[in-house]
Design a protein around this motif. Structure first.
Motif, PDB file in Angstrom:
ATOM      1  N   TYR A  76       0.846  -1.188   0.000  1.00 36.90           N
ATOM      2  CA  TYR A  76       0.000   0.000   0.000  1.00 36.90           C
ATOM      3  C   TYR A  76       0.886   1.245   0.000  1.00 36.90           C
ATOM      4  O   TYR A  76       1.764   1.387   0.847  1.00 36.90           O
ATOM      5  N   MET A  77       0.652   2.143  -0.978  1.00 33.10           N
ATOM      6  CA  MET A  77       1.518   3.307  -1.120  1.00 33.10           C
ATOM      7  C   MET A  77       0.895   4.595  -0.590  1.00 33.10           C
ATOM      8  O   MET A  77       1.436   5.222   0.310  1.00 33.10           O
ATOM      9  N   ALA A  78      -0.226   5.014  -1.195  1.00 32.53           N
ATOM     10  CA  ALA A  78      -0.743   6.346  -0.845  1.00 32.53           C
ATOM     11  C   ALA A  78      -2.137   6.539  -1.405  1.00 32.53           C
ATOM     12  O   ALA A  78      -2.560   5.854  -2.331  1.00 32.53           O
ATOM     13  N   PHE A  79      -2.830   7.526  -0.847  1.00 29.49           N
ATOM     14  CA  PHE A  79      -4.004   8.100  -1.485  1.00 29.49           C
ATOM     15  C   PHE A  79      -3.533   9.391  -2.136  1.00 29.49           C
ATOM     16  O   PHE A  79      -2.720  10.126  -1.553  1.00 29.49           O
ATOM     17  N   ILE A  80      -4.041   9.656  -3.335  1.00 31.81           N
ATOM     18  CA  ILE A  80      -3.643  10.855  -4.061  1.00 31.81           C
ATOM     19  C   ILE A  80      -4.879  11.622  -4.512  1.00 31.81           C
ATOM     20  O   ILE A  80      -5.928  11.035  -4.771  1.00 31.81           O
ATOM     21  N   GLU A  81      -4.732  12.943  -4.578  1.00 29.77           N
ATOM     22  CA  GLU A  81      -5.788  13.801  -5.105  1.00 29.77           C
ATOM     23  C   GLU A  81      -5.324  14.341  -6.451  1.00 29.77           C
ATOM     24  O   GLU A  81      -4.210  14.861  -6.572  1.00 29.77           O
ATOM     25  N   PHE A  82      -6.189  14.229  -7.465  1.00 27.51           N
ATOM     26  CA  PHE A  82      -5.860  14.700  -8.814  1.00 27.51           C
ATOM     27  C   PHE A  82      -6.172  16.186  -8.946  1.00 27.51           C
ATOM     28  O   PHE A  82      -7.215  16.651  -8.516  1.00 27.51           O
ATOM     29  N   HIS A  83      -5.247  16.922  -9.591  1.00 24.82           N
ATOM     30  CA  HIS A  83      -5.413  18.361  -9.797  1.00 24.82           C
ATOM     31  C   HIS A  83      -5.928  18.699 -11.184  1.00 24.82           C
ATOM     32  O   HIS A  83      -6.214  19.871 -11.461  1.00 24.82           O
ATOM     33  N   ASN A  84      -6.050  17.703 -12.035  1.00 20.93           N
ATOM     34  CA  ASN A  84      -6.652  17.899 -13.347  1.00 20.93           C
ATOM     35  C   ASN A  84      -7.351  16.606 -13.743  1.00 20.93           C
ATOM     36  O   ASN A  84      -7.065  15.543 -13.198  1.00 20.93           O
ATOM     37  N   GLY A  85      -8.279  16.735 -14.662  1.00 21.44           N
ATOM     38  CA  GLY A  85      -8.992  15.563 -15.142  1.00 21.44           C
ATOM     39  C   GLY A  85      -8.339  15.005 -16.384  1.00 21.44           C
ATOM     40  O   GLY A  85      -7.539  15.668 -17.050  1.00 21.44           O
ATOM     41  N   GLY A  86      -8.692  13.764 -16.691  1.00 20.13           N
ATOM     42  CA  GLY A  86      -8.162  13.118 -17.881  1.00 20.13           C
ATOM     43  C   GLY A  86      -8.396  11.626 -17.831  1.00 20.13           C
ATOM     44  O   GLY A  86      -9.265  11.141 -17.098  1.00 20.13           O
ATOM     45  N   VAL A  87      -7.594  10.912 -18.587  1.00 19.53           N
ATOM     46  CA  VAL A  87      -7.743   9.471 -18.716  1.00 19.53           C
ATOM     47  C   VAL A  87      -6.460   8.784 -18.254  1.00 19.53           C
ATOM     48  O   VAL A  87      -5.370   9.101 -18.741  1.00 19.53           O
ATOM     49  N   LEU A  88      -6.601   7.864 -17.316  1.00 20.76           N
ATOM     50  CA  LEU A  88      -5.497   6.998 -16.913  1.00 20.76           C
ATOM     51  C   LEU A  88      -5.533   5.774 -17.811  1.00 20.76           C
ATOM     52  O   LEU A  88      -6.595   5.198 -18.043  1.00 20.76           O
ATOM     53  N   VAL A  89      -4.357   5.351 -18.301  1.00 25.38           N
ATOM     54  CA  VAL A  89      -4.285   4.218 -19.225  1.00 25.38           C
ATOM     55  C   VAL A  89      -3.193   3.256 -18.768  1.00 25.38           C
ATOM     56  O   VAL A  89      -2.103   3.690 -18.365  1.00 25.38           O
ATOM     57  N   ARG A  90      -3.491   1.964 -18.859  1.00 26.91           N
ATOM     58  CA  ARG A  90      -2.499   0.941 -18.539  1.00 26.91           C
ATOM     59  C   ARG A  90      -1.188   1.272 -19.254  1.00 26.91           C
ATOM     60  O   ARG A  90      -1.176   1.639 -20.416  1.00 26.91           O
TER      61      ARG A  90
END
Length: 144
Positions: A76-90
């Protein structure tokens, strides 16, 4: 999930994404601990949309994992908050605090709608042990 989903039907032989924006955020919680038998079920889709302000969990595995696979060994590493929207891709390269920590393997929705588990392939070391700190910058960058 519908059987008409092209990823479930294995209709894509190549990555459907020609280009996309990088996603950025910050660590909002540092995690500790590893499990040998977590058994996360990664969804068959290789991408997910995130919106500005979304908070998701980053988990690392040293297993060869991808969409549709089951992952046992995790840290387990971290919880993160995104500052911009977009698409995460493998395959996206994941960096925390300026250091590459791995590549995005897939997504587990066991805690949805609260958050997604973003599973990355890398060294099986938890966030606290890595020296992660709240506020560190996080980025997801497409690798061509």
């Amino acid at each position: 999930m519908t059987t008409e989903d092209p990823y479930v039907r294995k209709k894509f032989a190549v990555n459907a994404y020609a280009s996309k924006n990088d996603l950025h955020g910050n660590v909002v919680a540092v995690l500790r601990g590893t499990l040998q038998d977590r058994n996360l079920d990664l969804i068959p889709q290789p991408s997910r949309v995130v919106q500005k302000g979304d908070v998701h969990e980053v988990i690392v595995t040293d297993e060869d994992a991808g969409p549709g696979s089951r992952v046992g060994r995790v840290a387990y590493m971290a919880f993160i908050e995104f500052h911009n929207g977009g698409v995460l891709v493998r395959g996206d390269q994941v960096s925390i605090g300026g250091q590459v920590v791995g590549h995005l393997s897939g997504f587990d929705l066991s805690h949805a709608p609260n958050h997604m588990n973003l599973v990355i392939g890398g060294e099986l070391v938890a966030g606290e042990e890595r020296g992660l700190q709240v506020g560190m910058e996080v980025s997801f960058r497409m690798v061509l």
